[in-house]
Design a protein around this motif. Structure first.
Motif, PDB file in Angstrom:
ATOM      1  N   ASP A  60       1.020  -1.068  -0.362  1.00 14.02           N
ATOM      2  CA  ASP A  60      -0.040  -0.286   0.099  1.00 14.02           C
ATOM      3  C   ASP A  60       0.703   1.041   0.059  1.00 14.02           C
ATOM      4  OD1 ASP A  60      -2.538  -1.015  -0.241  1.00 14.02           O
ATOM      5  OD2 ASP A  60      -2.883   0.474   1.684  1.00 14.02           O
ATOM      6  N   ARG A  61       1.760   1.149   1.302  1.00 10.72           N
ATOM      7  CA  ARG A  61       2.238   1.996   0.987  1.00 10.72           C
ATOM      8  C   ARG A  61       3.765   2.649  -0.209  1.00 10.72           C
ATOM      9  NH1 ARG A  61       5.516   6.132   4.626  1.00 10.72           N
ATOM     10  NH2 ARG A  61       7.474   7.001   3.110  1.00 10.72           N
ATOM     11  N   GLY A  62       3.746   1.632  -1.209  1.00 13.01           N
ATOM     12  CA  GLY A  62       4.801   1.636  -2.266  1.00 13.01           C
ATOM     13  C   GLY A  62       3.913   2.239  -2.967  1.00 13.01           C
ATOM     14  N   LYS A  63       2.861   2.622  -3.804  1.00 11.16           N
ATOM     15  CA  LYS A  63       1.684   2.460  -3.885  1.00 11.16           C
ATOM     16  C   LYS A  63       1.259   3.655  -3.948  1.00 11.16           C
ATOM     17  CE  LYS A  63      -1.010  -1.519  -5.674  1.00 11.16           C
ATOM     18  NZ  LYS A  63      -1.966  -2.285  -4.707  1.00 11.16           N
ATOM     19  N   ARG A  64       1.132   4.179  -3.184  1.00 14.32           N
ATOM     20  CA  ARG A  64       1.121   5.741  -2.828  1.00 14.32           C
ATOM     21  C   ARG A  64       2.276   6.819  -2.591  1.00 14.32           C
ATOM     22  NH1 ARG A  64      -0.053   5.975   2.878  1.00 14.32           N
ATOM     23  NH2 ARG A  64       0.033   4.099   2.847  1.00 14.32           N
ATOM     24  N   GLN A  65       3.128   5.940  -2.253  1.00 19.83           N
ATOM     25  CA  GLN A  65       4.311   7.286  -2.121  1.00 19.83           C
ATOM     26  C   GLN A  65       5.657   6.390  -2.576  1.00 19.83           C
ATOM     27  OE1 GLN A  65       3.767   7.893   2.068  1.00 19.83           O
ATOM     28  NE2 GLN A  65       5.122   9.071   2.578  1.00 19.83           N
ATOM     29  N   GLY A  66       5.219   4.833  -2.910  1.00 14.72           N
ATOM     30  CA  GLY A  66       6.995   4.955  -3.323  1.00 14.72           C
ATOM     31  C   GLY A  66       7.689   4.241  -2.146  1.00 14.72           C
ATOM     32  N   ILE A  67       8.675   3.194  -2.407  1.00 18.30           N
ATOM     33  CA  ILE A  67       9.308   3.045  -1.049  1.00 18.30           C
ATOM     34  C   ILE A  67      10.927   3.159  -2.330  1.00 18.30           C
ATOM     35  CG2 ILE A  67      10.091   1.316   0.793  1.00 18.30           C
ATOM     36  CD1 ILE A  67       7.673   0.130   0.821  1.00 18.30           C
ATOM     37  N   ARG A  68      11.522   3.989  -1.425  1.00 18.74           N
ATOM     38  CA  ARG A  68      12.761   4.410  -2.851  1.00 18.74           C
ATOM     39  C   ARG A  68      13.763   2.934  -3.169  1.00 18.74           C
ATOM     40  NH1 ARG A  68      11.637   9.549  -0.452  1.00 18.74           N
ATOM     41  NH2 ARG A  68      13.211   8.562   1.680  1.00 18.74           N
ATOM     42  N   ASN A  69      14.028   2.585  -1.415  1.00 19.32           N
ATOM     43  CA  ASN A  69      14.908   1.731  -1.330  1.00 19.32           C
ATOM     44  C   ASN A  69      15.018   0.456  -0.349  1.00 19.32           C
ATOM     45  OD1 ASN A  69      15.903   2.512   0.077  1.00 19.32           O
ATOM     46  ND2 ASN A  69      17.417   4.617  -0.929  1.00 19.32           N
ATOM     47  N   GLY A  70      16.396   0.058  -0.717  1.00 24.55           N
ATOM     48  CA  GLY A  70      16.315  -1.183   0.628  1.00 24.55           C
ATOM     49  C   GLY A  70      15.831  -0.432   1.833  1.00 24.55           C
TER      50      GLY A  70
END
Ligand code: GDP
Length: 300
Positions: A60-70
């Motif tokens: 969800d978080r990835g879709k909303r804001q993206g997760i930049r890196n590991g």
């Protein structure tokens, strides 16, 4: 802190190393990475449902804001895991007048008697006066074993003969602790009787006996769980949480497993706080639970 780190470092080697590849700094956090992470979480005993929930939140978080890196993924995971643990943390019930009564329950072999002894020493180190009650009158060696722990920690125990009535010895211990103004009474109970029903009935009787003498007690009912039994331990635990009024968990043998994720499963699925962890067989091998230190040890 260091001792928690040491004990859980086997865990870290496992979960930490497993997710190392997933969260390698340069790798893009995509669906495949999340699936890898989900497998790593399951392998650490977090449980299928809880792992899926955590991954869903990350997705969800990835879709909303993206997760930049590991590194960001790891931070988010750390935050989620800590939150799951913290949601269940709550203060111990208020003690109207001493003693604080702590009942130890759980399946045989999980470390109930050992933990009773370690806890007695731990409270002694907090300058509290402690009394122990040997109410596991069913298991042959439990009373003698508790006596040895009593000697080690300089704590007196109230006991009866093997096969005696647990509620009767508890009654004596409660009276003694009350009249001596002991701060803490630790009650070691049986992990097995002839049947599950008779065990639960006995624990219930002990609870009622306690309340007759000290109405707001037992203040804590600590379920002792063996971390090495993983998800199986969780099944056994449910039996106790359903009928023994458990208020918190002691997770033992954390030194013997590479899968500390079980602490997260306990919080999420049993909805109970972990109060202490056992990290060895010696008297000092007990630590109050600290969610931040635990999650840091888990993730490395
Ligand atoms: P009970 O039947 O639940 O009362 O279990 P015991 O207290 O007799 O413990 C069973 C075994 O587990 C004993 O050999 C203990 O030394 C061991 N044990 C208990 N806690 C721990 C722990 O935190 N770490 C390790 N390595 N062993 C433990």
């Amino acid at each position: 802190f260091d001792r928690m780190k040491q004990a859980v470092s086997r865990t870290r080697e496992s979960l930490g190393e497993r997710i190392e590849g997933v969260i390698a700094l340069t790798r893009e956090v995509d669906e495949a990475a999340l699936e890898d992470l989900e497998m790593s979480l399951i392998a650490s005993d977090i449980g299928v449902t809880t792992a899926a929930e955590i991954i869903e939140r990350l997705r969800d978080r990835g879709k909303r804001q993206g997760i930049r890196n590991g590194a960001e993924l790891k931070d988010l995971l750390r935050e989620h895991l800590k939150q799951i643990l913290d949601e269940q943390q709550r203060p111990v019930a208020k003690v109207a007048a001493p003693p604080e009564v702590i009942m130890m329950v759980g399946v045989n072999g999980t470390g109930k008697t050992t933990t009773s002894g370690k806890l007695a020493a731990w409270y002694r180190a907090q300058a509290k006066t402690v009394l122990m009650c040997a109410a596991d009158t069913f298991r042959a060696a439990a009373i003698e074993q508790l006596e040895v722990w009593g000697e080690r920690s300089g704590v007196e125990i109230v006991r009866t003969k093997q096969g005696g009535d647990p509620s009767a010895v508890l009654f004596d211990a409660l009276q003694a602790a009350k009249s001596r103004h002991n701060d803490v009474l630790i009650v070691d109970t049986a992990g097995r009787l002839h049947t599950k029903n008779s065990l639960m009935a006995e624990l219930d009787k002990m609870r009622r006996t306690t309340q007759r003498i000290i109405p707001d007690a037992p203040h804590e009912v600590l379920l002792v769980m063996d971390a090495t039994t993983g998800q199986n331990g969780l099944q056994q635990a449910r039996l106790f949480t359903e009928s023994a009024g458990v208020t918190g968990i002691v997770l033992t043998k954390l030194d013997g497993t590479a899968k500390g994720g079980i602490a997260i499963a306990i919080a999420r699925e049993l909805k109970l706080p972990v109060r202490f962890v056992g990290v060895g067989e010696k008297i000092e091998d007990i630590l109050p639970f600290d969610s931040g230190a635990f999650v840091d040890s888990l993730l490395g």
